[in-house]
Design an enzyme around this catalytic site. Sequence first.
Site, PDB file in Angstrom:
ATOM      1  CB  SER A 162      -0.812  -0.146   0.999  1.00 27.31           C
ATOM      2  OG  SER A 162      -1.434   1.186   1.410  1.00 27.31           O
ATOM      3  CE1 TYR A 191      -3.956  -2.434   4.631  1.00 26.32           C
ATOM      4  CE2 TYR A 191      -3.137  -0.134   4.333  1.00 26.32           C
ATOM      5  CZ  TYR A 191      -3.792  -1.504   4.049  1.00 26.32           C
ATOM      6  OH  TYR A 191      -4.176  -1.369   2.589  1.00 26.32           O
TER       7      TYR A 191
HETATM    8  N1  LIG Z   1      -8.678  -0.550  -1.267  1.00 32.24           N
HETATM    9  C1  LIG Z   1      -7.642   0.310  -0.887  1.00 32.24           C
HETATM   10  O1  LIG Z   1      -7.605   1.590  -0.863  1.00 32.24           O
HETATM   11  C2  LIG Z   1      -6.264  -0.203  -0.866  1.00 32.24           C
HETATM   12  C3  LIG Z   1      -5.154   0.549  -0.852  1.00 32.24           C
HETATM   13  C4  LIG Z   1      -3.886   0.010  -0.671  1.00 32.24           C
HETATM   14  C5  LIG Z   1      -3.580  -1.604  -0.605  1.00 32.24           C
HETATM   15  N2  LIG Z   1      -4.634  -2.176  -0.474  1.00 32.24           N
HETATM   16  C6  LIG Z   1      -4.577  -3.700  -0.331  1.00 32.24           C
HETATM   17  O2  LIG Z   1      -5.154  -4.227  -1.243  1.00 32.24           O
HETATM   18  C7  LIG Z   1      -5.383  -5.679  -1.125  1.00 32.24           C
HETATM   19  C8  LIG Z   1      -6.593  -6.081  -1.559  1.00 32.24           C
HETATM   20  O3  LIG Z   1      -7.953  -5.228  -0.631  1.00 32.24           O
HETATM   21  P1  LIG Z   1      -8.958  -4.699  -1.323  1.00 32.24           P
HETATM   22  O4  LIG Z   1      -8.868  -3.304  -1.220  1.00 32.24           O
HETATM   23  O5  LIG Z   1      -9.346  -4.985  -2.660  1.00 32.24           O
HETATM   24  O6  LIG Z   1     -10.201  -5.136  -0.474  1.00 32.24           O
HETATM   25  P2  LIG Z   1     -11.326  -6.313  -0.267  1.00 32.24           P
HETATM   26  O7  LIG Z   1     -11.936  -6.419   1.011  1.00 32.24           O
HETATM   27  O8  LIG Z   1     -12.258  -5.707  -1.541  1.00 32.24           O
HETATM   28  O9  LIG Z   1     -10.676  -7.301  -0.883  1.00 32.24           O
HETATM   29  C9  LIG Z   1      -9.876  -8.288  -0.080  1.00 32.24           C
HETATM   30  C10 LIG Z   1     -10.164  -9.681  -0.150  1.00 32.24           C
HETATM   31  O10 LIG Z   1      -9.188 -10.428   0.682  1.00 32.24           O
HETATM   32  C11 LIG Z   1      -9.930 -11.542   1.214  1.00 32.24           C
HETATM   33  N3  LIG Z   1      -9.454 -11.994   2.776  1.00 32.24           N
HETATM   34  C12 LIG Z   1      -9.463 -11.481   3.894  1.00 32.24           C
HETATM   35  N4  LIG Z   1      -8.870 -12.082   4.836  1.00 32.24           N
HETATM   36  C13 LIG Z   1      -8.378 -13.079   4.080  1.00 32.24           C
HETATM   37  C14 LIG Z   1      -7.501 -14.353   4.545  1.00 32.24           C
HETATM   38  N5  LIG Z   1      -7.405 -14.299   5.822  1.00 32.24           N
HETATM   39  N6  LIG Z   1      -7.404 -15.136   3.673  1.00 32.24           N
HETATM   40  C15 LIG Z   1      -7.626 -15.071   2.281  1.00 32.24           C
HETATM   41  N7  LIG Z   1      -8.127 -13.962   1.947  1.00 32.24           N
HETATM   42  C16 LIG Z   1      -8.547 -13.154   2.660  1.00 32.24           C
HETATM   43  C17 LIG Z   1     -11.461 -11.028   1.462  1.00 32.24           C
HETATM   44  O11 LIG Z   1     -12.309 -12.063   1.417  1.00 32.24           O
HETATM   45  C18 LIG Z   1     -11.562 -10.153   0.281  1.00 32.24           C
HETATM   46  O12 LIG Z   1     -12.062 -11.005  -1.195  1.00 32.24           O
HETATM   47  C19 LIG Z   1      -5.255  -5.704   0.513  1.00 32.24           C
HETATM   48  O13 LIG Z   1      -3.800  -6.192   0.708  1.00 32.24           O
HETATM   49  C20 LIG Z   1      -5.183  -4.133   0.784  1.00 32.24           C
HETATM   50  O14 LIG Z   1      -4.317  -3.983   1.951  1.00 32.24           O
HETATM   51  C21 LIG Z   1      -5.988  -1.406  -0.700  1.00 32.24           C
END
Ligand SMILES: NC(=O)c1ccc[n+]([C@@H]2O[C@H](COP(=O)([O-])OP(=O)(O)OC[C@H]3O[C@@H](n4cnc5c(N)ncnc54)[C@H](O)[C@@H]3O)[C@@H](O)[C@H]2O)c1
Length: 283
Positions: A142, A157
């Site tokens: 991130s 985080y």
């Molecule tokens: N959305 C943002 O603003 C953002 C920004 C920077 C980084 N990220 C990172 O992107 C990645 C994806 O997140 P997202 O934003 O798409 O969120 P999201 O909640 O839409 O998707 C996350 C997915 O991870 C799955 N998950 C959660 N715990 C789990 C586990 N223990 N084992 C397997 N799967 C699991 C969930 O079921 C979900 O399908 C994450 O690592 C998040 O930290 C997100």
Amino acid sequence: MQELNGKVAVITGGGSGIGRAMALAFAEEGMDIAIGDIESSSGETVAEEIRSMGRQSIAVTCDVTNLDSVRGLVEATKTGLGGIHVVCNNAGVVAGKPTPELSEADWSWVLDVDLNGVVNGVLAFLPELVAQNEGHFVNTASIAGLIPLAAPGVISYTTAKYGVVGITETLHEELRPLGIGASVLCPGVVNTRIGESARNRPKAAGGPPTEPIPAIELAPGTEMPRIVGANVQEPPAIAARVVEAVKANDLYIVTHPETREAVEDRFTAIMAAYDKLESSLNK
Ligand SMILES: NC(=O)c1ccc[n+]([C@@H]2O[C@H](COP(=O)([O-])OP(=O)(O)OC[C@H]3O[C@@H](n4cnc5c(N)ncnc54)[C@H](O)[C@@H]3O)[C@@H](O)[C@H]2O)c1
């Protein structure tokens, strides 16, 4: 890895948000896709979308905090899709409470998914990639892995995501001679379900909350709301950058131009510490 057509990508957390978008983007490139997600039904929905694009896809229920579960994803992918080439360690969660209120369970849950989940992905998948001298890791960190974000719950985080940057920087250097690449994805805010992470909070950490969770608010009076809140991107834009980076073996994948200044400020502050050291050594 310049040629993706006909190869296989595995994506943890591929049932939603950025993971889903990466799955669809790799499928567009002609890859077959294994989705590993703790939410079985979301994973299956995305696998079905990919099959409707004419590619092969499987969904595997996988909890990235459990190494045996991730090893199960490896075996299911080999059996179901015949190989493994790109591994996206992407599953992630955030807990939304001010730092003084974060419990041991809050810390453990976030560190387990966001940091140990990536470690487990490396432990489980690396032997497969080493054996074939080919492959690429995409680890989702991130912007919070490059600069600290002042926001409730974000301290755990940020701690995890700095670790993800460190793991990936090390893999990128160490695995290059083995023909294996590594990239770290560092987006700003993306329109996904991350704000509802607690839907997957395990029983050991108290389970999903019964009350609605307040949205994470970046601390007023800091630069962060301006930098991070300025540009909320959609997941396909992030996935497009990931595909480019895998083809070029780029280490860092940044997606939000407005975060640049804050990253520069962090490195300027570190360089200032060296300047201070030099002047004190020269006294
Ligand atoms: N959305 C943002 O603003 C953002 C920004 C920077 C980084 N990220 C990172 O992107 C990645 C994806 O997140 P997202 O934003 O798409 O969120 P999201 O909640 O839409 O998707 C996350 C997915 O991870 C799955 N998950 C959660 N715990 C789990 C586990 N223990 N084992 C397997 N799967 C699991 C969930 O079921 C979900 O399908 C994450 O690592 C998040 O930290 C997100």
